[in-house]
Structures are given as structure tokens and as C-alpha cells.
Enzyme design. Sequence first.
Site, mmCIF file in Angstrom:
data_model
loop_
_atom_site.group_PDB
_atom_site.id
_atom_site.type_symbol
_atom_site.label_atom_id
_atom_site.label_comp_id
_atom_site.label_asym_id
_atom_site.label_seq_id
_atom_site.Cartn_x
_atom_site.Cartn_y
_atom_site.Cartn_z
ATOM 1 C CE LYS A 184 17.848 -26.517 -28.981
ATOM 2 N NZ LYS A 184 18.195 -25.208 -29.581
HETATM 3 P P1 NAD Z 1 18.488 -18.674 -20.558
HETATM 4 O O1 NAD Z 1 18.346 -19.916 -19.765
HETATM 5 O O2 NAD Z 1 19.784 -17.950 -20.537
HETATM 6 O O3 NAD Z 1 17.347 -17.628 -20.122
HETATM 7 C C1 NAD Z 1 15.980 -17.927 -20.155
HETATM 8 C C2 NAD Z 1 15.215 -16.754 -19.559
HETATM 9 O O4 NAD Z 1 13.802 -17.027 -19.714
HETATM 10 C C3 NAD Z 1 15.464 -16.564 -18.060
HETATM 11 O O5 NAD Z 1 15.446 -15.183 -17.740
HETATM 12 C C4 NAD Z 1 14.268 -17.257 -17.423
HETATM 13 O O6 NAD Z 1 13.948 -16.758 -16.129
HETATM 14 C C5 NAD Z 1 13.184 -16.896 -18.430
HETATM 15 N N1 NAD Z 1 12.029 -17.793 -18.352
HETATM 16 C C6 NAD Z 1 12.019 -19.126 -18.144
HETATM 17 N N2 NAD Z 1 10.756 -19.577 -18.092
HETATM 18 C C7 NAD Z 1 9.959 -18.499 -18.286
HETATM 19 C C8 NAD Z 1 8.561 -18.311 -18.339
HETATM 20 N N3 NAD Z 1 7.725 -19.342 -18.154
HETATM 21 N N4 NAD Z 1 8.103 -17.058 -18.597
HETATM 22 C C9 NAD Z 1 8.963 -16.034 -18.773
HETATM 23 N N5 NAD Z 1 10.285 -16.144 -18.708
HETATM 24 C C10 NAD Z 1 10.774 -17.369 -18.480
HETATM 25 O O7 NAD Z 1 18.080 -19.067 -22.059
HETATM 26 P P2 NAD Z 1 18.543 -18.364 -23.396
HETATM 27 O O8 NAD Z 1 19.794 -19.013 -23.873
HETATM 28 O O9 NAD Z 1 18.462 -16.893 -23.246
HETATM 29 O O10 NAD Z 1 17.391 -18.860 -24.386
HETATM 30 C C11 NAD Z 1 16.133 -18.195 -24.451
HETATM 31 C C12 NAD Z 1 15.426 -18.631 -25.711
HETATM 32 O O11 NAD Z 1 16.229 -18.303 -26.863
HETATM 33 C C13 NAD Z 1 15.139 -20.128 -25.827
HETATM 34 O O12 NAD Z 1 13.951 -20.303 -26.566
HETATM 35 C C14 NAD Z 1 16.321 -20.622 -26.636
HETATM 36 O O13 NAD Z 1 16.030 -21.844 -27.291
HETATM 37 C C15 NAD Z 1 16.455 -19.477 -27.610
HETATM 38 N N6 NAD Z 1 17.755 -19.373 -28.265
HETATM 39 C C16 NAD Z 1 18.906 -19.294 -27.530
HETATM 40 C C17 NAD Z 1 20.115 -19.141 -28.187
HETATM 41 C C18 NAD Z 1 21.402 -18.964 -27.441
HETATM 42 O O14 NAD Z 1 22.444 -18.721 -28.092
HETATM 43 N N7 NAD Z 1 21.414 -19.013 -26.116
HETATM 44 C C19 NAD Z 1 20.169 -19.114 -29.592
HETATM 45 C C20 NAD Z 1 18.972 -19.180 -30.307
HETATM 46 C C21 NAD Z 1 17.778 -19.308 -29.623
#
Ligand code: NAD
Length: 422
Positions: A112
Site C-alpha cells: 500500500k
Molecule cells: P473514494 O475516494 O472514491 O470515495 C470515498 C467515499 O467515502 C466518498 O463518498 C467520501 O465522501 C466518503 N467519505 C470520506 N470520509 C468519510 C467519512 N468520514 N464518513 C463517511 N463517508 C466518508 O474511495 P473508494 O475508492 O470508493 O474507497 C472506499 C473504500 O473502499 C476505502 O476503504 C478503500 O480502501 C476501499 N477499497 C477501494 C477499492 C477500489 O477499487 N477503489 C478496492 C478495495 C477497497
Amino acid sequence: MTTTAAQTPVGNPYEAAVAQLDAAAERLGLDAGMREVLRHCKREFTVNFPVQMDDGSIRVFTGYRIHHNEARGPVKGGLRYSLNVSLDEVRALAMWMTWKCAVANLPYGGAKGGVIVDPRALSKRELERLTRRFAAEIGLLIGPDEDVPAPDMGTDQQVMAWIMDTYSMMHGHSVPAVVTGKPVTIGGSSGRVEATGRGVLFVAQEACRDRGVALEGATVAVQGFGNVGSVAAKLLAEAGARVVAVSDARGGVYDAGGLDIGALLAMSPAHGVIPDGARGERITNEQLLALDVDILIPAALEGQIHAGNAGRIRAPMIIEAANGPTTPDGDVVLNERGCYVVPDILANSGGVIVSYFEWVQDLQSFFWEESEVNAKLQRIMQRAFAEVAALRDEHHCTLRDAAYLLAVRRVVEATQVRGIFP
Ligand code: NAD
């Protein structure tokens, strides 16, 4: 109701990750030496690097790239741009990647990275300069056979394209397989953008089958409306579930009759943001987590469900789309209350699975149809779910315990058969 950002005692994610590993190590009866190997991240790279801002001033940013374990292959993991990035957060996320890749049986170890920055506070040119400089700094570590970054919170296809280009410039030829989650025009995979959310749908289908309940008509609340949350919400709604609440960092909207996710996405002023004019009742993130729904999907960030609020959660099923959304003490409360939890290292593996497909396609320079990508993703996720569920039944434990047993056992086997160098 008022709308506020979710304020929760997140705790230290690395300590949470080690606690989860220790529980699995205990069940597997691992010796002290092997436990020490798995607890530590193999490489931890910190870099403080300068970036010239648009007004000519210079700012120094701090970034990390961490490799947890490479016993099963090159390391793989996302790159996060956020003010909350810390060494311990990146360590935890790297360790979770090792387990996630092992659960899906991908030939990867876990990594990461992250930069302490609010990407929305930079201009596009500043973001590009920051990304290219950081890519050059971690150029020592990354590469198709070594470490393959991907997008995570705060980073996207464009950031991956800049990293791919920077790395390629340094090597004198195009190296598409150095990152995944790239635009399709430069070697990205069809289906990658939606892969994590689509994987959440596949896992929800398996979980409902496992529980003997219908997904069609089930009520769903999704915390987070970014790449993962919004796609999961959209696909679940298309599959017949009723998505009654979604949220972003500022709070959420609730409509018992079901939200129109397509309309919300069309109205959204920016990535991950719920439009101000959205129909429905305004709720806080804490209220969303406590809604009386059939399925709760935390898809925002780690540490959202903890001992302080787990007792208020009414959903009988939680699908962890975010990484580490439940702290170990929150997990204890959920288990005591009989909540069915599909753990993150299984539930959100759709992204890394299609990243694996992207890497394979890049290495072969031979690209697949989206239907092929989605079908292969479903097969891998169904197999992983079935293997975890079978271990749960054998060991009379939770799905999380079973997923850790499967993952840690696979990494231990690889470590043992390779032996300790020299
Ligand atoms: P992103 O940046 O696209 O979206 C994050 C979302 O969470 C946004 O809507 C933001 O407003 C919201 N957010 C941020 N802080 C917050 C809070 N304190 N309370 C509530 N909502 C909040 O991110 P993403 O890519 O969708 O990733 C989201 C999660 O999924 C993370 O934990 C990431 O590690 C995990 N993840 C992502 C992927 C991927 O392919 N993008 C894969 C596996 C896991």
C-alpha cells in the site's frame, strides 16, 4: 436532522490488523517466528519530496510505499491521497492486501502507499507534479515484477496514467503493467472502474444465498458514495434491492421508499459527493449505520464500526466494502449480537481481482471483453466465498475468522515451501 461528518474513535489500524492476524495465528497454532514474520511489513519506504506549486512556492509532502509480504508473488496495493494517511494506516492496509490477495488466490503479496495531501486542494497541474515526483521517488520499488500500485481513496485513473508515464519515461519504453486501474486507452482493463462495487454485488448474492434470504427487495444502506459505494449501490438497485440510504463525508440521505441512485449520480457535483438537492431525509453517518435495514454496506473508510456504536447497529448483515471498517472490539460486539459480517478481505476483493486481470492482459498485450472480465470476476469471487464458508462450517467460526484462516494459511505455506533465505 443535522448533517455532520462521521466522528468516531478510529483507533490505530495497524494494531487492529495485527490483532486480527494474531487471532488467526492462534487458531492455526503458528510458532512465534512465523508470527513475527507476518506481523512485520517487509519494506517501509518514507519519502519527503518537494513540489513546486502554481504560484512558484515550494511545498514538501510526505509519502509512503510499504510492502507487507511477497511470499506469494509481486506485491500489489492501492495508493491513497488523503490528509489522514499515516505510516500505521499504510502498514495496516498493506497487510490487509496480503490477506485479500491470498483469499482470492491471486499470485500477489500485499502493499500500500499514500501521500499526506488533500488532492482537492491542489490544481490539476500541481496534482500531476506531485504524482510524477512521488512516482519517481517510489520508482526504486515499483515495477511489473515487483510492486504494482492501483487507485485507492483520493486517486483515480488519471493518477495511474501519470505514474505509468513517469515510470515509462524512466525506462525508455512503455510499461503498462507497472500500475492497474489505468484508462483503457493505455492498457487498462474493461470493467476495472466498476470492479470493486460489482464484486460487492456478487458477494451480496452469495451471502443472501448462504443465509437463505432474498436480495431482491432487501433494504440496503451504503456509507460512502465514491468509486466503491456508488457502484455497489447502483448495481444492487439494478439487482432488485432497495437502497434506502447513502452518504458521503458530510452525511447522507434516507428514503424508506428507495433512492434513485442513477439520478443521484447524474446530479453529483463531484466524485463521491451526494448532491445538495438530493431527495430524501438528511441523516448523519452515525444515523445511517444504525438504520433498520437488511444489509449495511460500509464503503467509506476504516474504523467506522467500533465498540462505541456496534451495539446500535440493527442490520442483520454487514458487507464490508471499505478496508477495515470494523475495529476488532466492534467486531466482538457484532458477533455477540449474531450479526452476519462478510469481511473486507473477501467482500471488496473485486478491485484487486480485476487489477490482476489488467496486469495479465498488459503482460500479454491481449485484451478481453468486459463480459469476459465480469464472468471471470464472478467465478473467482464465488469460489473464494465458497472456500471461506466451508472453512467457517468446519471450524464453527465467523466468516472473518475463516477468511483469515484461509489467507494466513496460504501465506504460511508459501513462506515455508520457499524457506528462509539464505
Ligand atoms: P473514494 O475516494 O472514491 O470515495 C470515498 C467515499 O467515502 C466518498 O463518498 C467520501 O465522501 C466518503 N467519505 C470520506 N470520509 C468519510 C467519512 N468520514 N464518513 C463517511 N463517508 C466518508 O474511495 P473508494 O475508492 O470508493 O474507497 C472506499 C473504500 O473502499 C476505502 O476503504 C478503500 O480502501 C476501499 N477499497 C477501494 C477499492 C477500489 O477499487 N477503489 C478496492 C478495495 C477497497
